[in-house]
Design a protein around this motif. Structure first.
Motif, PDB file in Angstrom:
ATOM      1  N   LYS A 117     -53.625  25.740 -38.196  1.00 36.06           N
ATOM      2  CA  LYS A 117     -53.438  24.361 -38.612  1.00 36.06           C
ATOM      3  C   LYS A 117     -54.456  23.444 -37.955  1.00 36.06           C
ATOM      4  O   LYS A 117     -54.849  22.421 -38.503  1.00 36.06           O
ATOM      5  CB  LYS A 117     -52.013  23.905 -38.278  1.00 36.06           C
ATOM      6  CG  LYS A 117     -50.932  24.714 -38.980  1.00 36.06           C
ATOM      7  CD  LYS A 117     -49.538  24.286 -38.572  1.00 36.06           C
ATOM      8  CE  LYS A 117     -49.183  22.963 -39.193  1.00 36.06           C
ATOM      9  NZ  LYS A 117     -47.775  22.596 -38.925  1.00 36.06           N
ATOM     10  N   GLU A 118     -54.908  23.824 -36.738  1.00 37.04           N
ATOM     11  CA  GLU A 118     -55.894  23.018 -36.044  1.00 37.04           C
ATOM     12  C   GLU A 118     -57.289  23.216 -36.617  1.00 37.04           C
ATOM     13  O   GLU A 118     -58.142  22.339 -36.519  1.00 37.04           O
ATOM     14  CB  GLU A 118     -55.920  23.387 -34.559  1.00 37.04           C
ATOM     15  CG  GLU A 118     -54.641  23.056 -33.811  1.00 37.04           C
ATOM     16  CD  GLU A 118     -54.436  21.561 -33.707  1.00 37.04           C
ATOM     17  OE1 GLU A 118     -55.431  20.832 -33.736  1.00 37.04           O
ATOM     18  OE2 GLU A 118     -53.287  21.135 -33.605  1.00 37.04           O
ATOM     19  N   ALA A 119     -57.523  24.376 -37.237  1.00 32.72           N
ATOM     20  CA  ALA A 119     -58.876  24.704 -37.663  1.00 32.72           C
ATOM     21  C   ALA A 119     -59.415  23.712 -38.696  1.00 32.72           C
ATOM     22  O   ALA A 119     -60.587  23.348 -38.673  1.00 32.72           O
ATOM     23  CB  ALA A 119     -58.911  26.117 -38.250  1.00 32.72           C
ATOM     24  N   LYS A 129     -56.210  18.460 -25.125  1.00 31.13           N
ATOM     25  CA  LYS A 129     -56.171  19.183 -26.386  1.00 31.13           C
ATOM     26  C   LYS A 129     -57.311  20.185 -26.413  1.00 31.13           C
ATOM     27  O   LYS A 129     -58.483  19.815 -26.384  1.00 31.13           O
ATOM     28  CB  LYS A 129     -56.305  18.209 -27.558  1.00 31.13           C
ATOM     29  CG  LYS A 129     -56.282  18.877 -28.925  1.00 31.13           C
ATOM     30  CD  LYS A 129     -56.464  17.826 -30.011  1.00 31.13           C
ATOM     31  CE  LYS A 129     -56.489  18.470 -31.384  1.00 31.13           C
ATOM     32  NZ  LYS A 129     -56.709  17.462 -32.440  1.00 31.13           N
ATOM     33  N   LEU A 130     -56.987  21.478 -26.429  1.00 32.43           N
ATOM     34  CA  LEU A 130     -57.997  22.518 -26.447  1.00 32.43           C
ATOM     35  C   LEU A 130     -58.503  22.721 -27.864  1.00 32.43           C
ATOM     36  O   LEU A 130     -57.742  22.656 -28.820  1.00 32.43           O
ATOM     37  CB  LEU A 130     -57.416  23.828 -25.905  1.00 32.43           C
ATOM     38  CG  LEU A 130     -56.898  23.784 -24.470  1.00 32.43           C
ATOM     39  CD1 LEU A 130     -56.321  25.142 -24.088  1.00 32.43           C
ATOM     40  CD2 LEU A 130     -57.979  23.380 -23.501  1.00 32.43           C
ATOM     41  N   VAL A 131     -59.814  22.974 -27.992  1.00 30.35           N
ATOM     42  CA  VAL A 131     -60.398  23.266 -29.288  1.00 30.35           C
ATOM     43  C   VAL A 131     -61.077  24.627 -29.233  1.00 30.35           C
ATOM     44  O   VAL A 131     -61.413  25.134 -28.162  1.00 30.35           O
ATOM     45  CB  VAL A 131     -61.397  22.175 -29.713  1.00 30.35           C
ATOM     46  CG1 VAL A 131     -60.698  20.842 -29.876  1.00 30.35           C
ATOM     47  CG2 VAL A 131     -62.544  22.055 -28.699  1.00 30.35           C
ATOM     48  N   SER A 154     -67.959  19.518 -26.103  1.00 31.81           N
ATOM     49  CA  SER A 154     -66.986  19.756 -25.051  1.00 31.81           C
ATOM     50  C   SER A 154     -65.898  20.689 -25.509  1.00 31.81           C
ATOM     51  O   SER A 154     -65.543  20.730 -26.675  1.00 31.81           O
ATOM     52  CB  SER A 154     -66.365  18.419 -24.613  1.00 31.81           C
ATOM     53  OG  SER A 154     -65.312  18.650 -23.707  1.00 31.81           O
ATOM     54  N   ALA A 155     -65.368  21.446 -24.569  1.00 28.58           N
ATOM     55  CA  ALA A 155     -64.243  22.331 -24.876  1.00 28.58           C
ATOM     56  C   ALA A 155     -62.929  21.596 -24.782  1.00 28.58           C
ATOM     57  O   ALA A 155     -61.891  22.117 -25.128  1.00 28.58           O
ATOM     58  CB  ALA A 155     -64.236  23.517 -23.925  1.00 28.58           C
ATOM     59  N   VAL A 156     -62.948  20.373 -24.292  1.00 26.26           N
ATOM     60  CA  VAL A 156     -61.714  19.624 -24.096  1.00 26.26           C
ATOM     61  C   VAL A 156     -61.881  18.202 -24.615  1.00 26.26           C
ATOM     62  O   VAL A 156     -62.887  17.569 -24.384  1.00 26.26           O
ATOM     63  CB  VAL A 156     -61.335  19.565 -22.595  1.00 26.26           C
ATOM     64  CG1 VAL A 156     -60.062  18.773 -22.395  1.00 26.26           C
ATOM     65  CG2 VAL A 156     -61.182  20.967 -22.031  1.00 26.26           C
ATOM     66  N   THR A 157     -60.900  17.720 -25.359  1.00 29.36           N
ATOM     67  CA  THR A 157     -60.870  16.315 -25.734  1.00 29.36           C
ATOM     68  C   THR A 157     -59.604  15.719 -25.163  1.00 29.36           C
ATOM     69  O   THR A 157     -58.598  16.393 -25.008  1.00 29.36           O
ATOM     70  CB  THR A 157     -60.864  16.134 -27.270  1.00 29.36           C
ATOM     71  OG1 THR A 157     -59.724  16.806 -27.810  1.00 29.36           O
ATOM     72  CG2 THR A 157     -62.127  16.713 -27.887  1.00 29.36           C
ATOM     73  N   MET A 158     -59.633  14.438 -24.855  1.00 31.20           N
ATOM     74  CA  MET A 158     -58.484  13.780 -24.241  1.00 31.20           C
ATOM     75  C   MET A 158     -57.856  12.804 -25.220  1.00 31.20           C
ATOM     76  O   MET A 158     -58.521  11.894 -25.715  1.00 31.20           O
ATOM     77  CB  MET A 158     -58.918  13.022 -22.986  1.00 31.20           C
ATOM     78  CG  MET A 158     -59.596  13.908 -21.938  1.00 31.20           C
ATOM     79  SD  MET A 158     -58.577  15.266 -21.374  1.00 31.20           S
ATOM     80  CE  MET A 158     -57.291  14.370 -20.532  1.00 31.20           C
TER      81      MET A 158
END
Length: 421
Positions: free
Chosen positions: A98-100, A126-128, A112-116
């Motif tokens: 669902k995130e894809a 939130k991990l991507v 970045s591997a991380v968004t806030m």
């Protein structure tokens, strides 16, 4: 006759009373269950404000399934339906799917591997994950490249840029020519992303793909910070279409490979390799994380409070590896948070996640084009296995130099027509 008239009148009266009673009963029934009959399937009521519409989406192996309800906001029936559908969607095994879709729209140039996500004073991490790990990642896909090659020795993955037509052409005509080997086999795949707002360039890529049928184009912008998406696409493509290959050669499009020396080493030293990567190794806790500026500057939110990368990984300009771990590396990308430096992610974080992967240093690698050219001009065999060939014409020079220096191996591994040109 009078009795007959009276009898008919009584029957008619009873019918009328029954009809009135039935009408009243239906009126009461409609009012009691009006929430059901306000559903647009049963009513022409167009008062949108009196209804609340909910959409639930699940994604599975067959695609996307949509569930809808449209009933009164205050309806108990609506709540039950809503809760039931939520329960159905919560049973989907892979919630990351669902995130894809969101990631594909928002993270084409992710650094970045991380968004806030900030809500009030609370922060939620939130991990991507790589875009090419999920969904349908291909813009162009030549899925028949390995078909029929059951005893395939090498699958060559070349990371290339969209406008590098010349480099791809030279690689096809020299060391990665799939038609030159006699007793061994090789296939080549050129991996690239989408050109940025360039219709003519995309048309040229599609024409090249139709001619050579060796292009695999991913659905992401072809930029430096998207190389990780490209690397995961390569693992995925092999997992889906070419797992019969014994070894993977991963190179950039400015790298020459002495294929004759590699074939000799493969048939002797490397033939028993299992779950192994051979490359120029960057050992755990020895490669500094650059923070402030430069091409490889890493944001403070990534590998927080670390000075060195916490994994062993390969310098990715040339990597030779066994394909028995490829599918595991691809699966690991679905649960390993995205990091934009592809060497660290593709050849470090993913092997660490898969586990039981051995790194071994491989001799004869150089990043000096000058050294490579000088070495392959000598009369004695050059010890280099792979080296950069950036300048136009250098790839051809290195190729003909390797044929001359390794003529005995070339005659053993290549078809006779190689020496008739």
């Amino acid at each position: 006759m009078a009795l007959n008239y009276m009898d008919c009148f009584r029957r008619l009266f009873l019918y009328c009373v029954s009809f009135v009673a039935f009408t009243i009963a239906m009126f009461i029934f409609m009012n009691l269950f009006q929430d059901v009959f306000r559903n647009p399937l049963y009513s022409l009521n167009s008062d949108a404000e009196s209804r609340s519409s909910y959409q639930h989406t699940t994604r599975d192996e067959k695609g996307i399934t949509f569930f809808f309800t449209s009933t009164s906001k205050t309806s108990a029936i609506n709540k039950n339906l809503h809760d039931t559908l939520l329960a159905q969607t919560s049973t989907v095994s892979n919630l990351l799917m669902k995130e894809a879709t969101i990631q594909r729209k928002e993270l084409l140039t992710t650094k970045s591997a991380v968004t806030m996500d900030t809500v009030g004073s609370n922060q939620e991490t939130k991990l991507v994950y790589p875009l090419t790990a999920f969904g349908s990642p291909y813009v162009l896909n030549n899925d028949q490249i390995c078909v029929g090659a059951n005893n395939l020795t090498f699958i060559v993955l070349v990371h290339t840029a969209t406008d590098h037509f010349y480099r791809r052409s030279v690689i096809r005509d020299t060391w990665a020519n799939k038609d030159i080997l006699a007793n061994y086999s090789m296939r080549v795949v050129f991996l690239l992303g989408r050109p940025q707002d360039n219709i003519k360039l995309q048309a040229a890529i599609e024409h090249e793909s139709s001619l050579h049928q060796d292009i695999v184009q991913g659905d992401f912008s072809d930029t430096y910070h998207n190389l990780t998406h490209k690397g995961v696409l390569g693992y995925r493509w092999i997992s889906e279409f070419c797992l019969q290959a014994k070894f993977l050669i991963k190179v950039d499009d400015d790298v020459f490979v002495n294929i004759f020396k590699l074939l000799f080493d493969t048939s002797t030293t490397y033939k028993t390799d299992k779950r192994k990567l051979r490359c120029y190794i960057r050992m755990n806790q020895t490669s500094p994380i650059q923070r402030k500026s430069g091409k490889w500057a890493v944001d403070e939110s990534e590998f927080k409070n670390m000075t060195y990368f916490p994994v062993t990984y390969c310098n990715g300009f040339f990597v030779f590896m066994t394909t028995d771990i490829i599918k595991e590396l691809y699966e690991a990308s679905k649960v390993t948070p995205f990091f934009w430096i592809d060497d660290v992610y593709i050849f470090g974080l993913l092997p660490a996640k898969a586990g039981s992967v051995t790194f071994e240093s491989i001799a004869g690698l150089t990043l000096s084009e000058k050294d490579s050219l000088e070495c392959f001009k000598k009369d004695t065999p050059c010890d280099y296995l792979a080296g950069t060939a950036v300048t136009k014409g250098s790839m051809e020079t290195l190729w003909y130099g390797s044929i001359k220096q390794y003529s005995s191996l070339a005659k053993a591994y290549a078809k006779p027509q190689l020496f008739n040109t």
